[in-house]
Design a protein around this motif. Structure first.
Motif, mmCIF file in Angstrom:
data_model
loop_
_atom_site.group_PDB
_atom_site.id
_atom_site.type_symbol
_atom_site.label_atom_id
_atom_site.label_comp_id
_atom_site.label_asym_id
_atom_site.label_seq_id
_atom_site.Cartn_x
_atom_site.Cartn_y
_atom_site.Cartn_z
ATOM 1 N N HIS A 218 0.416 12.655 -6.703
ATOM 2 C CA HIS A 218 0.745 13.393 -5.475
ATOM 3 C C HIS A 218 -0.155 12.975 -4.317
ATOM 4 O O HIS A 218 0.311 12.706 -3.213
ATOM 5 C CB HIS A 218 0.598 14.902 -5.706
ATOM 6 C CG HIS A 218 1.615 15.463 -6.647
ATOM 7 N ND1 HIS A 218 2.952 15.171 -6.546
ATOM 8 C CD2 HIS A 218 1.487 16.316 -7.703
ATOM 9 C CE1 HIS A 218 3.610 15.803 -7.508
ATOM 10 N NE2 HIS A 218 2.749 16.497 -8.233
ATOM 11 N N ALA B 215 0.472 9.424 -2.986
ATOM 12 C CA ALA B 215 1.771 9.199 -2.349
ATOM 13 C C ALA B 215 1.727 9.336 -0.833
ATOM 14 O O ALA B 215 2.710 9.084 -0.142
ATOM 15 C CB ALA B 215 2.817 10.156 -2.941
ATOM 16 N N ILE B 216 0.599 9.726 -0.297
ATOM 17 C CA ILE B 216 0.469 9.862 1.155
ATOM 18 C C ILE B 216 0.364 8.508 1.843
ATOM 19 O O ILE B 216 0.461 8.408 3.070
ATOM 20 C CB ILE B 216 -0.787 10.707 1.493
ATOM 21 C CG1 ILE B 216 -0.714 11.271 2.924
ATOM 22 C CG2 ILE B 216 -2.057 9.897 1.365
ATOM 23 C CD1 ILE B 216 0.232 12.399 3.077
ATOM 24 N N GLU C 277 6.853 10.383 7.997
ATOM 25 C CA GLU C 277 6.297 10.102 6.665
ATOM 26 C C GLU C 277 5.518 11.295 6.135
ATOM 27 O O GLU C 277 5.573 11.607 4.946
ATOM 28 C CB GLU C 277 5.403 8.862 6.704
ATOM 29 C CG GLU C 277 6.146 7.540 6.830
ATOM 30 C CD GLU C 277 7.067 7.259 5.634
ATOM 31 O OE1 GLU C 277 6.869 7.858 4.562
ATOM 32 O OE2 GLU C 277 8.003 6.457 5.789
ATOM 33 N N TRP D 206 6.387 13.247 2.770
ATOM 34 C CA TRP D 206 5.396 13.454 1.714
ATOM 35 C C TRP D 206 5.277 14.933 1.360
ATOM 36 O O TRP D 206 5.261 15.299 0.180
ATOM 37 C CB TRP D 206 4.018 12.919 2.122
ATOM 38 C CG TRP D 206 3.000 13.217 1.073
ATOM 39 C CD1 TRP D 206 2.750 12.509 -0.058
ATOM 40 C CD2 TRP D 206 2.134 14.359 1.022
ATOM 41 N NE1 TRP D 206 1.778 13.130 -0.812
ATOM 42 C CE2 TRP D 206 1.388 14.267 -0.166
ATOM 43 C CE3 TRP D 206 1.921 15.448 1.871
ATOM 44 C CZ2 TRP D 206 0.438 15.229 -0.529
ATOM 45 C CZ3 TRP D 206 0.981 16.406 1.513
ATOM 46 C CH2 TRP D 206 0.255 16.281 0.318
ATOM 47 N N HIS E 189 5.776 16.276 -2.288
ATOM 48 C CA HIS E 189 4.547 16.405 -3.067
ATOM 49 C C HIS E 189 3.710 17.637 -2.791
ATOM 50 O O HIS E 189 2.945 18.055 -3.646
ATOM 51 C CB HIS E 189 3.667 15.170 -2.870
ATOM 52 C CG HIS E 189 4.286 13.922 -3.387
ATOM 53 N ND1 HIS E 189 5.003 13.064 -2.595
ATOM 54 C CD2 HIS E 189 4.324 13.406 -4.637
ATOM 55 C CE1 HIS E 189 5.446 12.048 -3.325
ATOM 56 N NE2 HIS E 189 5.051 12.233 -4.570
#
Lengths: 127, 127
Positions: A102, A105-106, B112, B116, B120
């Motif tokens: 998690h 994923a940024i 983005e 995210w 997440h």
DNA sequence: AACTCCACTTACTTTTTCTTAGCGGCTAAC
DNA sequence: GTTAGCCGCTAAGAAAAAGTAAGTGGAGTT
């Protein structure tokens, strides 16, 4: 493969209260901004992107931060499930921090932020 | 056309000091993070993405913020060249804020971040 | 024996943010 | 016609967050 999912809306879809003069940010974006809105959170997070690191390395890799806040931010990231904390039982004892899936994923967002800063922040400030 | 420029490096390229255990964030990313690291900056910025808005509309569109900080953040954005401030001389007097080209160019990054958060952040918190 | 390293933690100061109140000048409601 | 409201702020004080400095303990290094 380059993703071509449609960009998510920045603003909340509103129901009966439509017609307001100013839209409210979407829940998700609002929550990330609250996260990043704490001093050092983004810098610590970004620094963790390079892979697992020890506390003392983070401290050295983040100029200007201090122990107390670094620790506080790391605890927050761990509590959110964005990073893990592992105690390495050697002498001297060490603690390794590492992003979870998690947390990692940024990256695309950080890439975009970096790109923006390169193209627009310098100009804005140097103007 | 969808840009396919190579993603910029997240970390500073270092010279003779290579071999350090922890890389430092790149200057540009570090600077954006310092910007977004102030409470409300990101939310105000994001809210301005919808186009020109008046001060009072912003206040209503950003739940939880107060006049003083909203004003402070707007002044900062204007000082950075990311937004403009226009006084509308009607009764009652109004002030319109609007992103500049530089300020508006942050959109891909916000997209983005939103993506995210949708994928997440909820999981991370609800876990 | 004295010093360093490690990852914190405690106690204290400074900075930032929040809360509340108010400004002047106008309009709208009662 | 007095009261109330709106507008974009601003001043002052309280609360919260962040910054600073010193200390912890146990083991290694000089």
């Amino acid at each position: 493969m380059v993703s071509s999912a449609p960009p998510p809306p920045l603003f909340a879809e509103h129901g009966a209260d439509a017609g307001g003069v100013c839209e409210t940010l979407s829940e998700p974006l609002s929550r990330v901004m609250t996260l990043l809105g704490k001093r050092w959170t983004g810098v610590v997070w970004g620094t963790l992107m390079q892979g697992p690191v020890y506390f003392s390395d983070l401290r050295r890799g983040i100029p200007g931060i201090n122990d107390r806040i670094l620790n506080e931010r790391l605890v927050e990231l761990v509590d959110l499930g964005l990073a893990t904390r592992t105690v390495i039982d050697e002498r001297p004892i060490r603690v390794r921090y590492q992003l979870t899936e998690h947390g990692a994923a940024i990256r695309p967002a950080l890439d975009e932020l970096t790109r923006w800063a390169q193209e627009h922040l310098q100009q804005a400030v140097d103007r």
